[in-house]
Structure formats: C-alpha cells, structure tokens
Design a protein around this motif. Structure first.
Motif, PDB file in Angstrom:
ATOM      1  N   TRP B 147       0.844  -1.203   0.000  1.00 41.97           N
ATOM      2  CA  TRP B 147       0.000   0.000   0.000  1.00 41.97           C
ATOM      3  C   TRP B 147       0.875   1.246   0.000  1.00 41.97           C
ATOM      4  N   MET B 148       1.884   1.250   0.885  1.00 44.78           N
ATOM      5  CA  MET B 148       2.781   2.403   0.984  1.00 44.78           C
ATOM      6  C   MET B 148       3.544   2.604  -0.325  1.00 44.78           C
ATOM      7  N   ILE B 149       4.000   1.496  -0.931  1.00 46.77           N
ATOM      8  CA  ILE B 149       4.744   1.589  -2.198  1.00 46.77           C
ATOM      9  C   ILE B 149       3.841   2.171  -3.287  1.00 46.77           C
ATOM     10  N   ALA B 150       2.605   1.635  -3.380  1.00 49.15           N
ATOM     11  CA  ALA B 150       1.687   2.087  -4.433  1.00 49.15           C
ATOM     12  C   ALA B 150       1.344   3.569  -4.261  1.00 49.15           C
ATOM     13  N   VAL B 151       1.044   3.967  -3.022  1.00 48.73           N
ATOM     14  CA  VAL B 151       0.685   5.372  -2.772  1.00 48.73           C
ATOM     15  C   VAL B 151       1.863   6.282  -3.081  1.00 48.73           C
ATOM     16  N   GLY B 152       3.066   5.841  -2.684  1.00 51.13           N
ATOM     17  CA  GLY B 152       4.266   6.634  -2.955  1.00 51.13           C
ATOM     18  C   GLY B 152       4.494   6.821  -4.446  1.00 51.13           C
ATOM     19  N   ILE B 153       4.391   5.731  -5.209  1.00 49.86           N
ATOM     20  CA  ILE B 153       4.573   5.819  -6.664  1.00 49.86           C
ATOM     21  C   ILE B 153       3.502   6.734  -7.268  1.00 49.86           C
ATOM     22  N   GLY B 154       2.257   6.564  -6.809  1.00 50.53           N
ATOM     23  CA  GLY B 154       1.170   7.394  -7.327  1.00 50.53           C
ATOM     24  C   GLY B 154       1.419   8.869  -7.066  1.00 50.53           C
ATOM     25  N   HIS B 155       1.904   9.176  -5.852  1.00 47.16           N
ATOM     26  CA  HIS B 155       2.158  10.576  -5.507  1.00 47.16           C
ATOM     27  C   HIS B 155       3.260  11.163  -6.382  1.00 47.16           C
ATOM     28  N   LEU B 156       4.337  10.396  -6.568  1.00 44.93           N
ATOM     29  CA  LEU B 156       5.450  10.887  -7.385  1.00 44.93           C
ATOM     30  C   LEU B 156       4.981  11.134  -8.817  1.00 44.93           C
ATOM     31  N   ALA B 157       4.198  10.180  -9.349  1.00 43.49           N
ATOM     32  CA  ALA B 157       3.684  10.340 -10.715  1.00 43.49           C
ATOM     33  C   ALA B 157       2.772  11.559 -10.794  1.00 43.49           C
ATOM     34  N   GLY B 158       1.888  11.705  -9.797  1.00 45.72           N
ATOM     35  CA  GLY B 158       0.942  12.820  -9.795  1.00 45.72           C
ATOM     36  C   GLY B 158       1.643  14.163  -9.691  1.00 45.72           C
ATOM     37  N   ALA B 159       2.735  14.196  -8.915  1.00 46.57           N
ATOM     38  CA  ALA B 159       3.466  15.456  -8.742  1.00 46.57           C
ATOM     39  C   ALA B 159       4.160  15.853 -10.036  1.00 46.57           C
ATOM     40  N   VAL B 160       4.575  14.851 -10.820  1.00 42.80           N
ATOM     41  CA  VAL B 160       5.227  15.143 -12.101  1.00 42.80           C
ATOM     42  C   VAL B 160       4.202  15.666 -13.103  1.00 42.80           C
ATOM     43  N   VAL B 161       3.032  14.996 -13.116  1.00 40.60           N
ATOM     44  CA  VAL B 161       2.021  15.328 -14.120  1.00 40.60           C
ATOM     45  C   VAL B 161       1.337  16.659 -13.819  1.00 40.60           C
TER      46      VAL B 161
END
Lengths: 124, 235
Positions: B147-161
C-alpha cells in the motif's frame, strides 16, 4: 458546477492555496491534525468495535445495520459526484460497473472509467 | 472452530504475508489512485505517506481526499473516516476466537492493522481450523507494505504530471467506488431499495446545499438502516 464544494485553491497546484511552497518533506499542522483525527477515528472503529462488541452484545438492529453499511456508503458518495459530472458521468460509471462485473479487475475498471470520461469530454 | 490452543508465531505471520500477495493485484491500483489524488490535492509526499501509514484504509482516505480543502478539513476528514470505517467494527468481534487469546501489543497492535482483506482471509483460515493468530497480522503487514509503495509511486507520478482542475484522472476516485460496488452487491432483494434510498438522501442533502461529509453520512446511514429493517422484517 462541475466540481462543487471545493474552493478553487483546493484544486490548485501543490502549495498554491496555502501561499507557501510544498516540498516532498513538508508537514503542515492542519494536515497533520486531519491525519491524526482520521487515524484516531479509524483505530476507534478497529479496536473499539472489538472491545465494545466483546463487552456487551449490541442490539441486533445495530449489528445488521453495520453489515449493510458498505453499499450505501459508496452509493451515497458516488451519487452526488456523478450528478455533478452530468450525463457523461453516469455513462462512464455504467461502463466502469460493466467492466468490473465482466473482468473482476479493478485496474481495468478504473482505466475504462477515466478513458470514458476523457472521451465523452471531447464529444459531449 | 475451537478457541483452544490459539498461538501467535512468526511462522503464522509469514504464512499470512505470503497468502496476501495475490490480493496486492487488487489493492495496488487503488493505492496509485490515492497517491495521484493526494498529490493533486496539494499534500506533500511525507503527508501522503503519513496518512497512508497510520490510517491504512483506502476508501476512507480517498473519500477524505475528495473533501479536502486548504486549510485541511480536520473535522470533515475525521468524521468521514469514522463513517467509512465503521464497517470494520464488527470484523474484530468476528475474529474474537483468535483475538480473545491475545494480550497487550499483540492484541491492540494487530487490531490497528485490521482491514477488509485481512479479515476475510483470516475468517476463512479460522473456519479451516487455523489456530495461528499471527496470520491476521501477516496478511495486513504485507498489504500495508505494498500500500505504501503504491501510494508513494502514485504521488510521485501525480506530482510530475501536475493535474489541472477538471482533468479526467480525477474521475479515477469516483470510478474506484463504482467498481467496488460490484462485489458488494448481494442481489436486488437485499440491496436495491437501500441503495436507492442512500442515493436519494445523499442527492437531496447535496442539492439542498449541505457540505461534506453530510450528504455521505445521511445517505449511508439511511440506506443501511433501511437494509437492516428490511432484513429483520423478513427474518
């Protein structure tokens, strides 16, 4: 009226609304308090439920109501969100439900929903 | 299902963790969505991971994020978490044959990790005659890590986009809940009227101008109460 409720600043880019830059390690007091409030409420449900149900038998109606809660929660959330999005929201939601029912794959259902709302946005 | 001889071992924890891995396929995209929406709502990576780590209940996080404002809606987010996670309360009670044999941190710590999936797998394990309560913790710990890995990846992707307002990706949150409704549905006789009432009450509250989380709260409780009333009348 597409995205109701939220003031424009809440949807803006990170940090714009608060007037300061938000970096990866930012921790604001209001956000921390909201997170702690959520954590406390959630732990109350997890542990308090066990403790309470063990200490006293709840009325049957309360027990059955809790079993019925998940569906109405999501419906009550989804209904206003779709109403705000308009006809294309309901159409996209129907495609999401159909995809989930057929494929049993959450990722596929979400992807179809986002793709559908994007496509409908182009034509509707 | 005997309550005697309940144990709590490292072996049980590891077995639960292993059996939870297939479930990650279902929870990972959910975590990505939570991460992306968190970034879009202006939460920092630290705030996002902190919320995911200590709340660890996806639907309540996503709902709270949907109501998110600046400054943070402390009361609304707390109330939303309380309502959405109320469904966890009877799960601990259902696992009492295991939990009653635990003490201290093993009991209250394990309860802190309780989620739908760990309850479901553990209830099945208990019915099979499983006696190792570490299993419950193991399932939850594996889910927590991914869960932590998925949320972290999602946040990083969202911050880039950097999603602009009204971007189609915002619909991912609503789509997630629409999809969740499919396995929750247990047939028209049980669910149709309660769900319709929940929608009607939520829409009515929303149209009358009530802010979050009241439409959700009113709709959810009205629907669940009608469902319970109908079920008890049939019985």
């Amino acid at each position: 009226m597409r995205r109701r409720r939220l003031p424009p600043c809440a949807r803006a880019r990170p940090g714009v609304g608060s007037g300061k830059t938000v970096t990866g390690m930012t921790l604001r007091l209001d956000v921390l308090l909201a997170i702690l409030g959520m954590a406390l409420a959630t732990y109350l449900c997890r542990a308090g439920g066990y403790a309470l149900f063990r200490a006293l038998r709840p009325p049957r109606f309360v027990e059955v109501t809790l079993q019925h809660l998940p569906g109405p929660i999501f419906v009550a959330y989804v209904a206003p969100a779709l109403a705000a999005a308009g006809p294309k929201g309901f159409l996209a939601a129907a495609l999401v439900v159909a995809t989930q029912a057929i494929t049993r794959n959450l990722a596929a259902a979400i992807a179809v929903g986002v793709a559908a709302i994007w496509l409908f946005g182009l034509v509707m | 299902m005997s309550a005697t001889g309940v144990i709590f071992t490292r072996h049980g924890v590891l077995r639960g963790a292993r059996q939870a891995i297939p479930l990650v396929i279902g929870t990972f995209p959910f975590g990505l969505v939570v991460g992306v929406i968190s970034a879009a709502k202006g939460l920092s990576l630290l705030e996002t991971l902190l919320m995911s780590g200590v709340v660890f209940a996806g639907s309540s996080q996503l709902l709270a994020l949907e109501l998110w404002t600046d400054p943070a809606p402390i009361f609304a987010a707390t109330l939303a978490a309380l309502v959405v996670n109320m469904r966890l309360a009877p799960m601990g009670a259902a696992l009492a044959p295991w939990l009653d044999r635990l003490r201290g941190i093993r009991l209250w710590g394990t309860l802190a990790t309780l989620v739908d999936h760990s309850y479901a797998l553990s209830a099945a394990e208990m019915r099979r005659g499983g006696r190792d309560a570490g299993y419950l913790l193991g399932v939850a710990l594996a889910l927590w890590l991914f869960w932590m890995i998925a949320v972290g990846i999602g946040h990083l992707a969202g911050a880039v986009v950097r999603l602009p307002p009204g971007h189609p990706l915002y619909f991912a949150a609503t789509a997630t809940f629409c999809a969740i409704l499919v396995p929750v549905w247990q047939g028209g006789r049980r669910d149709l009227l309660p769900w319709m009432l929940a929608a009607a009450v939520a829409l009515g509250a929303w149209w009358s101008g009530l802010g979050a989380p009241w439409p959700l709260l009113a709709g959810a409780l009205a629907g669940a109460a009608l469902g319970a009333w109908m079920e008890l009348r049939r019985a």
